[in-house]
Design a protein around this motif. Structure first.
Motif, PDB file in Angstrom:
ATOM      1  N   THR A  18      14.956  50.046 -72.763  1.00  0.00           N
ATOM      2  CA  THR A  18      15.679  51.156 -73.366  1.00  0.00           C
ATOM      3  C   THR A  18      16.530  50.660 -74.533  1.00  0.00           C
ATOM      4  O   THR A  18      16.882  49.478 -74.608  1.00  0.00           O
ATOM      5  N   ARG A  19      16.850  51.571 -75.425  1.00  0.00           N
ATOM      6  CA  ARG A  19      17.741  51.238 -76.544  1.00  0.00           C
ATOM      7  C   ARG A  19      19.073  50.733 -76.019  1.00  0.00           C
ATOM      8  O   ARG A  19      19.639  49.786 -76.555  1.00  0.00           O
ATOM      9  N   ASN A  20      19.582  51.406 -75.002  1.00  0.00           N
ATOM     10  CA  ASN A  20      20.887  51.038 -74.462  1.00  0.00           C
ATOM     11  C   ASN A  20      20.869  49.622 -73.897  1.00  0.00           C
ATOM     12  O   ASN A  20      21.809  48.857 -74.114  1.00  0.00           O
ATOM     13  N   LYS A  21      19.819  49.262 -73.168  1.00  0.00           N
ATOM     14  CA  LYS A  21      19.734  47.919 -72.591  1.00  0.00           C
ATOM     15  C   LYS A  21      19.747  46.861 -73.687  1.00  0.00           C
ATOM     16  O   LYS A  21      20.445  45.852 -73.585  1.00  0.00           O
ATOM     17  N   VAL A  22      18.993  47.089 -74.741  1.00  0.00           N
ATOM     18  CA  VAL A  22      18.941  46.134 -75.849  1.00  0.00           C
ATOM     19  C   VAL A  22      20.294  46.084 -76.550  1.00  0.00           C
ATOM     20  O   VAL A  22      20.792  44.996 -76.872  1.00  0.00           O
ATOM     21  N   ALA A  23      20.912  47.238 -76.782  1.00  0.00           N
ATOM     22  CA  ALA A  23      22.217  47.269 -77.453  1.00  0.00           C
ATOM     23  C   ALA A  23      23.260  46.498 -76.649  1.00  0.00           C
ATOM     24  O   ALA A  23      24.028  45.709 -77.220  1.00  0.00           O
ATOM     25  N   VAL A  24      23.277  46.692 -75.345  1.00  0.00           N
ATOM     26  CA  VAL A  24      24.243  45.996 -74.492  1.00  0.00           C
ATOM     27  C   VAL A  24      23.996  44.494 -74.537  1.00  0.00           C
ATOM     28  O   VAL A  24      24.924  43.703 -74.733  1.00  0.00           O
ATOM     29  N   LYS A  25      22.757  44.072 -74.362  1.00  0.00           N
ATOM     30  CA  LYS A  25      22.434  42.641 -74.396  1.00  0.00           C
ATOM     31  C   LYS A  25      22.728  42.026 -75.764  1.00  0.00           C
ATOM     32  O   LYS A  25      23.134  40.880 -75.853  1.00  0.00           O
ATOM     33  N   ALA A  26      22.512  42.805 -76.827  1.00  0.00           N
ATOM     34  CA  ALA A  26      22.741  42.311 -78.189  1.00  0.00           C
ATOM     35  C   ALA A  26      24.212  42.358 -78.582  1.00  0.00           C
ATOM     36  O   ALA A  26      24.609  41.736 -79.561  1.00  0.00           O
ATOM     37  N   GLY A  27      25.000  43.136 -77.839  1.00  0.00           N
ATOM     38  CA  GLY A  27      26.418  43.271 -78.175  1.00  0.00           C
ATOM     39  C   GLY A  27      26.637  44.102 -79.429  1.00  0.00           C
ATOM     40  O   GLY A  27      27.567  43.857 -80.197  1.00  0.00           O
ATOM     41  N   ILE A  28      25.769  45.105 -79.630  1.00  0.00           N
ATOM     42  CA  ILE A  28      25.917  45.998 -80.777  1.00  0.00           C
ATOM     43  C   ILE A  28      26.064  47.433 -80.280  1.00  0.00           C
ATOM     44  O   ILE A  28      25.747  47.744 -79.136  1.00  0.00           O
ATOM     45  N   ARG A  29      26.521  48.294 -81.165  1.00  0.00           N
ATOM     46  CA  ARG A  29      26.686  49.700 -80.799  1.00  0.00           C
ATOM     47  C   ARG A  29      25.328  50.359 -80.588  1.00  0.00           C
ATOM     48  O   ARG A  29      24.404  50.138 -81.377  1.00  0.00           O
ATOM     49  N   PRO A  30      25.180  51.177 -79.550  1.00  0.00           N
ATOM     50  CA  PRO A  30      23.926  51.909 -79.354  1.00  0.00           C
ATOM     51  C   PRO A  30      23.553  52.752 -80.576  1.00  0.00           C
ATOM     52  O   PRO A  30      22.376  52.884 -80.907  1.00  0.00           O
ATOM     53  N   ALA A  31      24.545  53.291 -81.277  1.00  0.00           N
ATOM     54  CA  ALA A  31      24.273  54.093 -82.466  1.00  0.00           C
ATOM     55  C   ALA A  31      23.635  53.249 -83.575  1.00  0.00           C
ATOM     56  O   ALA A  31      22.784  53.741 -84.322  1.00  0.00           O
ATOM     57  N   THR A  32      24.025  51.985 -83.668  1.00  0.00           N
ATOM     58  CA  THR A  32      23.431  51.088 -84.660  1.00  0.00           C
ATOM     59  C   THR A  32      21.953  50.892 -84.365  1.00  0.00           C
ATOM     60  O   THR A  32      21.101  50.960 -85.265  1.00  0.00           O
ATOM     61  N   LEU A  33      21.629  50.679 -83.100  1.00  0.00           N
ATOM     62  CA  LEU A  33      20.239  50.499 -82.702  1.00  0.00           C
ATOM     63  C   LEU A  33      19.453  51.794 -82.905  1.00  0.00           C
ATOM     64  O   LEU A  33      18.322  51.768 -83.394  1.00  0.00           O
TER      65      LEU A  33
END
Length: 80
Positions: A18-33
């Protein structure tokens, strides 16, 4: 016309992530992803790209995949 196209949605589908999983692991905002997935990003810095690729490769490792994700798995140059 030339442009940079996002391949991130296809990569997320391939990984089943999911976008959220990648955003959390990457340490970036979900909106950026989300902006990247939807081709709304105006810029992508090296630090963000590296964080996304690290997250994708971490998820792949967790799944037992031997694939190594690279820059063309998130963006590509298209020359029309």
């Amino acid at each position: 016309m030339s442009r940079i196209k996002s391949n991130l949605n296809e990569t997320l589908e391939e990984l089943g992530a999911t976008r959220n999983k990648v955003a959390v692991k990457a340490g970036i905002r979900p909106a950026t992803l989300a902006d990247m997935v939807n081709d709304r990003s105006k810029a992508l810095n090296y630090q963000t790209a590296t964080a996304i690729l690290d997250a994708l490769n971490e998820i792949a490792d967790e799944q037992g995949s031997t694939k190594v994700y690279g820059i063309t798995d998130i963006i590509e140059y298209v020359h029309d």
